[in-house]
Design a protein around this motif. Structure first.
Motif: not given
Length: 145
Positions: A44, A50, A68-70, A72, A79, A93
């Protein structure tokens, strides 16, 4: 058939420290014996991972997967499976929140759906291994930093 599991536990470190350990996905093998190889393909803009390619081995089954990782902030890492040799779906998560003693309360959730039919006891054993690794392995890793 997809199976899901949740594990809640506490780590004696601040949420930012726990998140820093989770963000270091290239070090997963240090606290998760299942992760044999981890390669960050893209990041990212803030430098966090990412897309990640990994080789994972659980209960004698080896899987080549791309996730794919995200993120907050420092509160949640999640992921989603992009591709896999052994799974149709994987979503996971870690949700972090400060606890009263200055540490971190962690909620780990994982859903997997294998592509091949597996006996229920093998799926349960793999699920238990993943949940235990997420709690004990991560805790030992973070508290040892």
């Amino acid at each position: 058939m997809a199976v899901s599991g949740t594990k809640e536990f506490d780590i004696k470190a601040a949420p930012a420290e726990v998140m820093a350990a989770l963000v270091a996905v290239d070090r997963l093998g240090e606290w998760s014996s299942s992760h044999k190889k981890v390669e960050i393909e893209t990041t990212h803009p803030d430098g966090r991972p990412d897309r990640v390619r990994m080789t994972v081995s659980v209960v004698g089954i080896t899987d080549e997967q791309v996730v794919d990782y995200s993120f907050e902030g420092d509160e949640k890492l999640s992921w989603t499976l992009v591709s896999s040799t052994q799974q149709r779906q994987q979503d996971g998560s870690y949700v972090l929140s400060p606890n009263a003693d200055g540490g971190t309360h962690v909620v780990f959730e994982l859903t997997v759906d294998p592509t091949i039919p597996l006996p229920g006891f093998i799926v349960k054993k793999a699920q238990k291994h993943a949940l235990e690794t997420a709690s004990k392995g991560l805790t030992k890793f973070v508290e040892g930093l």
